[in-house]
Design a protein around this motif. Sequence first.
Motif, PDB file in Angstrom:
ATOM      1  N   ASP A 376     -13.164   6.545 -30.253  1.00  0.00           N
ATOM      2  CA  ASP A 376     -13.003   7.792 -31.003  1.00  0.00           C
ATOM      3  C   ASP A 376     -11.603   8.393 -30.915  1.00  0.00           C
ATOM      4  OD1 ASP A 376     -15.676   7.736 -31.762  1.00  0.00           O
ATOM      5  OD2 ASP A 376     -16.335   8.821 -29.975  1.00  0.00           O
ATOM      6  N   VAL A 377     -10.895   8.105 -29.827  1.00  0.00           N
ATOM      7  CA  VAL A 377      -9.582   8.733 -29.611  1.00  0.00           C
ATOM      8  C   VAL A 377      -8.453   7.705 -29.636  1.00  0.00           C
ATOM      9  CG1 VAL A 377      -8.191  10.114 -28.019  1.00  0.00           C
ATOM     10  CG2 VAL A 377     -10.633  10.593 -28.269  1.00  0.00           C
ATOM     11  N   LEU A 378      -8.607   6.615 -28.916  1.00  0.00           N
ATOM     12  CA  LEU A 378      -7.533   5.632 -28.776  1.00  0.00           C
ATOM     13  C   LEU A 378      -7.049   5.066 -30.118  1.00  0.00           C
ATOM     14  CD1 LEU A 378      -5.696   3.991 -26.932  1.00  0.00           C
ATOM     15  CD2 LEU A 378      -7.555   2.315 -26.685  1.00  0.00           C
ATOM     16  N   PRO A 379      -7.927   4.689 -31.052  1.00  0.00           N
ATOM     17  CA  PRO A 379      -7.418   4.165 -32.324  1.00  0.00           C
ATOM     18  C   PRO A 379      -6.508   5.148 -33.065  1.00  0.00           C
ATOM     19  CG  PRO A 379      -9.752   3.667 -32.087  1.00  0.00           C
ATOM     20  CD  PRO A 379      -9.404   4.611 -30.982  1.00  0.00           C
ATOM     21  N   THR A 380      -6.853   6.418 -33.009  1.00  0.00           N
ATOM     22  CA  THR A 380      -6.015   7.428 -33.661  1.00  0.00           C
ATOM     23  C   THR A 380      -4.636   7.487 -33.014  1.00  0.00           C
ATOM     24  OG1 THR A 380      -7.905   8.778 -34.329  1.00  0.00           O
ATOM     25  CG2 THR A 380      -5.784   9.899 -34.126  1.00  0.00           C
ATOM     26  N   LEU A 381      -4.581   7.470 -31.701  1.00  0.00           N
ATOM     27  CA  LEU A 381      -3.299   7.536 -31.000  1.00  0.00           C
ATOM     28  C   LEU A 381      -2.450   6.304 -31.273  1.00  0.00           C
ATOM     29  CD1 LEU A 381      -4.511   8.997 -27.583  1.00  0.00           C
ATOM     30  CD2 LEU A 381      -3.269  10.199 -29.393  1.00  0.00           C
ATOM     31  N   LEU A 382      -3.083   5.136 -31.340  1.00  0.00           N
ATOM     32  CA  LEU A 382      -2.330   3.910 -31.616  1.00  0.00           C
ATOM     33  C   LEU A 382      -1.752   3.931 -33.033  1.00  0.00           C
ATOM     34  CD1 LEU A 382      -4.660   1.226 -29.973  1.00  0.00           C
ATOM     35  CD2 LEU A 382      -2.457   2.071 -29.118  1.00  0.00           C
ATOM     36  N   LEU A 383      -2.502   4.439 -33.982  1.00  0.00           N
ATOM     37  CA  LEU A 383      -1.993   4.544 -35.356  1.00  0.00           C
ATOM     38  C   LEU A 383      -0.819   5.511 -35.428  1.00  0.00           C
ATOM     39  CD1 LEU A 383      -5.347   4.497 -37.340  1.00  0.00           C
ATOM     40  CD2 LEU A 383      -3.473   2.856 -37.587  1.00  0.00           C
TER      41      LEU A 383
END
Length: 485
Positions: A376-383
Amino acid sequence: MRATTATPVAEQPGADGRWSPRLWALLVVLAGNMLIDALEVSVAVVALPSIGADLDAGPASVQWVMTGFAVGFGAVILFGTRLVQRLGRRRVYLAAVTVFAVASLAGSLATVAWFLIATRVVKGVCAALTAPTGLAIITSTFPEGAARNRAVAVYSFFGVSGFSLGLVLSGLLTGISWRWTFAFPAPVAAVLLLLGLRLVPEQGGRNRAQGGRPYELPTALGLPAALLSLVYGISRIPGHGWRSPGTLGAFAAAAALCALVVLRERRAEHPLLPLRLLALPALRRSAFGASALNGSYLGLLFVLTFHLQTLLGWSPARTGLALLPAALPPVLLAASSGRLVQRFGPARLILLGSLAPPAGYLLYLRASAPTRYSTDVLPTLLLLGAAFVLCFAALHMQALTVAQAAEPGIVSGVYQTAVQFGAVLVPALVAALMAGHRPRPGATPADVMSGYHPALLLITAVGVTGLAVAVTGVLPQRTPGTSTP
């Protein structure tokens, strides 16, 4: 017989290109100061929930602690160039470092929110003077070519590393006390000041008779006053509403001050903000795109730090480390950003990079309770990390393509002002929405998450707008002109 202390003079590398210990020491001082300037952008983020609880300040008030630094930096960056020109680099640089150290110590002792916010604004003003002045000292000390490129690379690396370091230090120090996050730069700045007194070379100012330009105080004072009035009006909305006299008065004051600045700049012989530059499409696209990227990212960090600490119960240290995936890629790949722009062109990189933030924000919008960091959080930060790698340097380089021979400093100042204004306005709006949708006592985690949605929708809208602006950069130009790359 009275002893005198000689002022340091600029020293050049030797004929073989080697740097003396004194040159290395000067670069370390300048880069070290750039590090703590950049660190201040992020050092307050993780500490915000603790500050709000200790000083009894809600999201709409505590956001000032984060954005106050950007207010001072963005509002003074244009005026700072003129101030350095008139007073000289050494004098301005050392004075700003001194005030920065004092403001850091004072902020750590604050017992009310407004005083802490005031010190943050003062530190932003100091950074607006030291960051570009440090770079100017480097370019005048190190000769053009390999020596200067290497020095600028070191200086820039310290700058991009500061944001990541700020997240980590903020998390670690807030676990002891949030006050340490604002106190620790004071002794560092004091050491840099003592070294700077011996190492920073003299460069005298120029009065008007010698070609120095006037200060343009109406614009220098009107621009920060307009920004402060606007953010003050936004922060009043959750508690007083749109139609309250104080809110409307703040917005009216901001509009009036902006109108006065525009009128003054149109008539000034040597304007701080040449309005003709705003007519250049490439500069407008770059400034707005960078403002949208920076503002939406900081707005997301504001939401995330409350989400992770208040809803999930994470410690400040764990929160700081959790936010790093967005901040580390720009540090690790900073050296290759220039080569990427040269190979693919800024417009294409900006478009590709601008696709990532809206995608990341939409992924975070679907997060539910209980929240899982890995999905829920990590993919957003990586993008977001990918977006900064691809397009942040390209946005700045695209802006500089429109600068004439004598204007790169002015164009860069306009661009940096826009970047900081985004860092002020978007988090202020996000905080107002969060304050207006605060969960009631006993609310379920799902209710808390739904309270974040209005703020996340705003962040997503800002990201989509940045993408729309990036698209215009690759469309065929209908009218001829040389101002668009």
